[in-house]
Write an enzyme that holds these catalytic residues in place. Structure first.
Site, PDB file in Angstrom:
ATOM      1  N   ARG A  64      32.513  50.584  51.025  1.00  0.00           N
ATOM      2  CA  ARG A  64      33.058  51.844  52.001  1.00  0.00           C
ATOM      3  C   ARG A  64      31.806  52.822  51.769  1.00  0.00           C
ATOM      4  O   ARG A  64      31.698  53.864  52.476  1.00  0.00           O
ATOM      5  CB  ARG A  64      34.213  52.355  51.589  1.00  0.00           C
ATOM      6  CG  ARG A  64      35.333  51.358  52.271  1.00  0.00           C
ATOM      7  CD  ARG A  64      36.517  51.826  51.880  1.00  0.00           C
ATOM      8  NE  ARG A  64      36.791  51.759  50.189  1.00  0.00           N
ATOM      9  CZ  ARG A  64      38.122  51.903  49.705  1.00  0.00           C
ATOM     10  NH1 ARG A  64      39.025  52.341  50.599  1.00  0.00           N
ATOM     11  NH2 ARG A  64      38.162  51.972  48.397  1.00  0.00           N
ATOM     12  N   LYS A 175      38.794  35.662  40.953  1.00  0.00           N
ATOM     13  CA  LYS A 175      40.376  35.893  40.369  1.00  0.00           C
ATOM     14  C   LYS A 175      40.668  37.158  40.528  1.00  0.00           C
ATOM     15  O   LYS A 175      39.597  37.895  40.503  1.00  0.00           O
ATOM     16  CB  LYS A 175      40.318  35.098  39.142  1.00  0.00           C
ATOM     17  CG  LYS A 175      39.531  35.980  38.011  1.00  0.00           C
ATOM     18  CD  LYS A 175      40.018  36.954  37.391  1.00  0.00           C
ATOM     19  CE  LYS A 175      39.009  37.750  36.883  1.00  0.00           C
ATOM     20  NZ  LYS A 175      39.503  39.160  36.768  1.00  0.00           N
ATOM     21  N   ASP A 204      36.162  31.950  38.317  1.00  0.00           N
ATOM     22  CA  ASP A 204      36.475  32.927  37.696  1.00  0.00           C
ATOM     23  C   ASP A 204      35.163  33.349  36.833  1.00  0.00           C
ATOM     24  O   ASP A 204      34.577  32.318  36.026  1.00  0.00           O
ATOM     25  CB  ASP A 204      37.670  32.488  36.339  1.00  0.00           C
ATOM     26  CG  ASP A 204      37.863  33.563  35.234  1.00  0.00           C
ATOM     27  OD1 ASP A 204      37.057  34.248  35.125  1.00  0.00           O
ATOM     28  OD2 ASP A 204      38.902  33.360  34.713  1.00  0.00           O
ATOM     29  N   HIS A 205      34.506  34.401  37.239  1.00  0.00           N
ATOM     30  CA  HIS A 205      33.263  34.709  36.590  1.00  0.00           C
ATOM     31  C   HIS A 205      33.061  34.747  35.140  1.00  0.00           C
ATOM     32  O   HIS A 205      31.960  34.336  34.488  1.00  0.00           O
ATOM     33  CB  HIS A 205      32.643  35.995  37.019  1.00  0.00           C
ATOM     34  CG  HIS A 205      33.571  37.038  36.526  1.00  0.00           C
ATOM     35  ND1 HIS A 205      34.504  37.849  37.387  1.00  0.00           N
ATOM     36  CD2 HIS A 205      33.366  37.780  35.475  1.00  0.00           C
ATOM     37  CE1 HIS A 205      35.002  38.748  36.519  1.00  0.00           C
ATOM     38  NE2 HIS A 205      34.423  38.740  35.412  1.00  0.00           N
ATOM     39  N   LYS A 209      29.877  32.833  31.303  1.00  0.00           N
ATOM     40  CA  LYS A 209      29.139  33.599  30.206  1.00  0.00           C
ATOM     41  C   LYS A 209      28.686  32.369  29.313  1.00  0.00           C
ATOM     42  O   LYS A 209      29.036  31.393  29.313  1.00  0.00           O
ATOM     43  CB  LYS A 209      30.265  34.400  29.537  1.00  0.00           C
ATOM     44  CG  LYS A 209      30.668  35.485  29.888  1.00  0.00           C
ATOM     45  CD  LYS A 209      32.002  36.290  29.330  1.00  0.00           C
ATOM     46  CE  LYS A 209      32.190  37.659  29.611  1.00  0.00           C
ATOM     47  NZ  LYS A 209      31.255  38.586  29.657  1.00  0.00           N
ATOM     48  N   GLU A 243      36.839  43.787  24.472  1.00  0.00           N
ATOM     49  CA  GLU A 243      36.248  44.338  25.369  1.00  0.00           C
ATOM     50  C   GLU A 243      35.605  45.841  25.199  1.00  0.00           C
ATOM     51  O   GLU A 243      36.187  46.567  24.212  1.00  0.00           O
ATOM     52  CB  GLU A 243      37.158  44.787  26.707  1.00  0.00           C
ATOM     53  CG  GLU A 243      37.506  43.360  27.617  1.00  0.00           C
ATOM     54  CD  GLU A 243      36.547  42.847  28.288  1.00  0.00           C
ATOM     55  OE1 GLU A 243      35.749  43.714  28.892  1.00  0.00           O
ATOM     56  OE2 GLU A 243      36.284  41.630  28.300  1.00  0.00           O
ATOM     57  N   ASP A 262      44.700  40.130  34.735  1.00  0.00           N
ATOM     58  CA  ASP A 262      43.257  40.110  34.714  1.00  0.00           C
ATOM     59  C   ASP A 262      42.448  39.367  33.460  1.00  0.00           C
ATOM     60  O   ASP A 262      41.586  38.543  33.620  1.00  0.00           O
ATOM     61  CB  ASP A 262      42.675  41.348  34.872  1.00  0.00           C
ATOM     62  CG  ASP A 262      41.092  41.427  34.819  1.00  0.00           C
ATOM     63  OD1 ASP A 262      40.640  40.789  35.560  1.00  0.00           O
ATOM     64  OD2 ASP A 262      40.454  42.012  33.849  1.00  0.00           O
ATOM     65  N   HIS A 267      41.397  34.945  32.650  1.00  0.00           N
ATOM     66  CA  HIS A 267      40.044  34.821  31.812  1.00  0.00           C
ATOM     67  C   HIS A 267      40.478  33.909  30.261  1.00  0.00           C
ATOM     68  O   HIS A 267      39.901  32.876  29.988  1.00  0.00           O
ATOM     69  CB  HIS A 267      39.521  36.152  31.214  1.00  0.00           C
ATOM     70  CG  HIS A 267      38.769  36.856  32.176  1.00  0.00           C
ATOM     71  ND1 HIS A 267      38.266  36.167  33.334  1.00  0.00           N
ATOM     72  CD2 HIS A 267      38.537  38.245  32.189  1.00  0.00           C
ATOM     73  CE1 HIS A 267      37.652  37.018  34.203  1.00  0.00           C
ATOM     74  NE2 HIS A 267      38.020  38.169  33.406  1.00  0.00           N
TER      75      HIS A 267
END
Length: 373
Positions: A64, A175, A204-205, A209, A243, A262, A267
């Site tokens: 946007r 995801k 799922d990115h 990794k 994280e 999430d 993950h």
């Protein structure tokens, strides 16, 4: 004559040389978001650095936020310089790479955006010679997945142009895929209304990794660990995801998905499946998926009373042997015990295929309000 000499090369090593990739356009919905700037564009640049992107490969970003193609390129360059890993940043290479970056502003709720997208795809295809192949990447809020797929289908963008035999259209869905079983099934049905199942990629990115990828080699390619990777020699496995970033600009996404779904439900369970699945019969997509599904089906489903003793969402407490990370003012820590359900199957208890009995996952996120009231 020379052309025929190179059809089959007996000296080619399939482990060293990648199959040629056909040119295409990658359309990213949510291109101004965190995933695009932290993961997608840096990963694509690294592929360009390794000379693994086809000539003409292009990216069309949609969000946007109003900006020009050059402004989008400048922002992506800053992101690559900040988040690129294991590859040097070369300005000459970037100048070549950014020629394939394009941007258009629009709201996915606006039906007109898909007509404009079709015009943009046609213009980029003509300029970059991508042979009409397009990969749509949905990096948006989960509630918009079905709406975007419908918009693409109604605009005819879900099908390759006629007369191009090698052209294709594919859809990548990040995801979380639904918020429960029924909503996941409904989403699959809605996506299949416009795309064939073979054209839909649910990913799922986190599994991309390098550390997660290395688990497969560590487990199945290591002659020392592979024979002892079972419940007779391993008491439990603790998976920790610490994280270092917070919610930042992802408030709308987390407000809808939630940190628990999430991180842990997606993950961590995906990493758990990688850690504990049985060796697949072949390293092919369906075979690997089937073994992962077997593991997830074997997990014991918690009852409401079990949650109090097997899950924690607070910085002051820990589960079992899990160690709480150093406390900071805005850290929420969550821990979850996951155990395999009892099985009467002799195959599961046989010495030749022993299965681990317990896994523990922990995750740390800078999201103080997501687990609270």
């Amino acid at each position: 004559m020379l052309k025929g000499m190179f059809v089959a090369n007996p000296m080619e090593d399939p482990l060293r040389f990648q199959k040629p990739v056909s040119p295409c356009i990658l359309v990213i919905f949510g291109a101004h978001g965190d995933l695009t700037r932290r993961k997608l564009i840096p990963a694509l640049y690294r592929l360009a650095y390794e000379r693994r992107l086809p000539t003409g490969f292009s990216v069309v970003g949609i969000s946007r936020t109003t900006m020009s193609d050059q402004q989008f390129r400048d922002k992506m360059r800053e992101s690559v310089q900040e988040f690129l890993e294991n590859s040097p940043f070369e300005m000459d290479l970037w100048n070549e790479f950014e020629r394939g970056l394009f941007y258009m502003a629009g709201d996915v709720n606006d039906a007109g955006i898909y007509k404009r997208l079709g015009e943009t795809i046609a213009a980029v295809d003509s300029q970059r010679q991508t042979d009409g192949s397009v990969l749509f990447y949905l990096s948006t809020q989960p509630s918009q997945y079905s709406q975007i797929a419908a918009g693409l289908g109604q605009a005819g963008l879900n099908r390759a142009p006629e007369g191009r035999a090698n052209a294709w259209r594919r859809l990548i869905v990040e995801k979380p895929f639904g918020h429960d079983l029924s909503s996941a099934r409904q989403l699959s049905q809605e996506l299949r209304h416009y795309f064939d199942e073979r054209e839909i990629y649910r990913i799922d990115h986190y599994l991309g990794k390098e550390t997660v990828q290395n688990i497969l080699a560590f487990r199945f390619g290591n002659v020392i660990f592979e024979p002892i990777w079972n419940r007779r020699y391993i008491n439990h496995v603790q998976i920790t995801a610490a994280e270092s970033i917070g919610v930042e600009g992802r408030g709308a996404y987390y407000q809808e998905a939630g940190a628990l779904r999430d991180m842990i439900q997606n993950h961590m369970l995906q990493v758990l499946a990688t850690m504990a699945m049985e060796p697949p019969a072949a390293y092919e997509p369906d075979a690997v998926r089937d073994e992962r599904a077997k593991l997830l089906r074997a997990l014991k489903v918690m009852k409401p009373d079990d949650v109090l003793t097997h899950a924690v969402a607070a910085p002051e407490q820990a589960v079992g042997q899990a160690q709480r990370p150093p406390r900071t003012p805005d850290v929420v820590w969550a821990a979850l015990d996951a155990a395999a359900a009892p099985s009467s199957s002799p195959a599961r208890d046989a010495p030749s295929k022993p299965a681990p009995t317990r896994r523990r996952t922990t995750t740390t996120v800078k999201a103080p309000t997501l687990f609270g009231p």
